[in-house]
Design an enzyme around this catalytic site. Structure first.
Site, PDB file in Angstrom:
ATOM      1  N   SER A  39       0.837  -1.203   0.000  1.00 57.68           N
ATOM      2  CA  SER A  39       0.000   0.000   0.000  1.00 57.68           C
ATOM      3  C   SER A  39       0.871   1.252   0.000  1.00 57.68           C
ATOM      4  O   SER A  39       2.090   1.177   0.154  1.00 57.68           O
ATOM      5  CB  SER A  39      -0.965  -0.023   1.181  1.00 57.68           C
ATOM      6  N   CYS A  40       0.212   2.391  -0.160  1.00 55.27           N
ATOM      7  CA  CYS A  40       0.866   3.698  -0.282  1.00 55.27           C
ATOM      8  C   CYS A  40       1.944   3.877   0.773  1.00 55.27           C
ATOM      9  O   CYS A  40       1.686   3.586   1.932  1.00 55.27           O
ATOM     10  CB  CYS A  40      -0.190   4.796  -0.118  1.00 55.27           C
ATOM     11  N   PRO A  41       3.132   4.344   0.472  1.00 55.60           N
ATOM     12  CA  PRO A  41       3.572   4.876  -0.828  1.00 55.60           C
ATOM     13  C   PRO A  41       4.352   3.862  -1.665  1.00 55.60           C
ATOM     14  O   PRO A  41       4.971   4.235  -2.645  1.00 55.60           O
ATOM     15  CB  PRO A  41       4.515   6.002  -0.396  1.00 55.60           C
ATOM     16  N   MET A  42       4.351   2.583  -1.250  1.00 58.37           N
ATOM     17  CA  MET A  42       5.270   1.611  -1.857  1.00 58.37           C
ATOM     18  C   MET A  42       5.068   1.362  -3.358  1.00 58.37           C
ATOM     19  O   MET A  42       6.051   1.219  -4.078  1.00 58.37           O
ATOM     20  CB  MET A  42       5.241   0.303  -1.068  1.00 58.37           C
ATOM     21  N   ASP A  44      -3.513  -2.035  -4.724  1.00 56.20           N
ATOM     22  CA  ASP A  44      -3.898  -0.805  -4.039  1.00 56.20           C
ATOM     23  C   ASP A  44      -4.739   0.062  -4.991  1.00 56.20           C
ATOM     24  O   ASP A  44      -4.242   0.514  -6.021  1.00 56.20           O
ATOM     25  CB  ASP A  44      -2.617  -0.058  -3.623  1.00 56.20           C
TER      26      ASP A  44
END
Lengths: 190, 81
Positions: free
Chosen positions: B17-20, B44
């Site tokens: 999930s964010c920011p990956m 995501d």
């Protein structure tokens, strides 16, 4: 007022070559002043050290680095714990004074409640595959984010320079942060 | 829909999930050569907007296509310089 054109310029007037040289000089100065080819810059001041508040600076820093920005995060007061190798792994979440938490303050104030709410949050983070603070920090360091630990608060908290992750800059203060903010396109206080 | 371009590499960020998704896309695109295309597989839902925003705000990359599947969001990013 005479409208006559003088036959020759007065003796003290610059020559054509001098004027051309001056125009070149001014054009160079203008090009330098309006040079925006360099990468954008972001400057974040991180002041909080709770588990929830450690995320925003690191998420923004790593994302800005992915955009190719030059990023500096200046950590001060409790924000230092995010850079502290040991303490960053045990950041806490408190439900006291947080009306978004499902327990009333009177219950949240009971001993051990911070541990309960922190465990709850850690489980949610794991279940959602949300990156851990350590992962985000290591990723940001790999991407070239500059993490700075405020010297005054290092001394105030009795931390040692060796307590921080490799790559963290120490020995910096408010003037460094201010200079950095003045140069940045984006400045944030978290 | 069949892709009308050649995919050089595929990056699987399913589950992340964010920011990956954005951060890993950036790292993966760094390893490609100019003109090559990276396929990113994500779960995501925010990746649809985030990878679009990242690509338009970042020099040297271009978002070629995005597909919203049942469970997986697919992104195709070309390295342009």
């Amino acid at each position: 007022m005479s409208t006559d054109t003088p036959d020759a310029p007065p003796d003290d007037a610059p020559s054509r070559a001098e004027l051309a040289a001056r125009v070149d000089e001014l054009e160079d100065a203008l090009a330098e002043a309006t040079d925006d080819d360099g990468p954008k810059k972001m400057s974040i001041i991180a002041t909080k050290g709770t588990l929830d508040m450690a995320y925003p600076p690191l998420i923004l820093a790593s994302t800005a680095a992915a955009f190719g920005y030059d990023v500096t995060v200046f950590h001060t007061f409790w924000g230092l714990d995010i850079l502290h190798e040991e303490r960053s792994k045990s950041l806490k979440l408190s439900s006291i004074g947080n009306p978004n938490m499902p327990v009333p303050n009177a219950v949240a104030a009971l001993p051990g409640m911070d541990r309960v709410t922190t465990k709850m949050m850690e489980r949610k983070i794991a279940d959602n595959d949300t990156a851990t603070i350590e992962e985000l920090l290591e990723t940001s360091l790999d991407m070239g984010v500059e993490f700075q630990a405020c010297q005054m608060t290092i001394d105030l908290m009795d931390y040692d320079e060796d307590d921080f992750y490799d790559g963290v800059t120490t020995g910096v203060g408010a003037a460094t942060a201010l200079q950095d903010m003045a140069d940045a396109d984006i400045q944030l206080l978290v | 829909m069949s892709a009308e371009f050649d995919i050089t590499e595929t990056l699987d960020v399913k589950g992340a999930s964010c920011p990956m998704p954005v951060v890993k896309t950036k790292s993966a695109i760094d390893d490609l050569a100019e003109g090559e295309i990276l396929e990113v597989l994500a779960t995501d839902p925010g990746s649809m907007s985030d990878i679009d925003g990242w690509a338009s705000g970042t020099e040297g990359v271009e978002l070629v296509d995005q597909e919203e599947g049942d469970d997986v969001y697919k992104h195709y990013v070309r390295k342009t310089e």
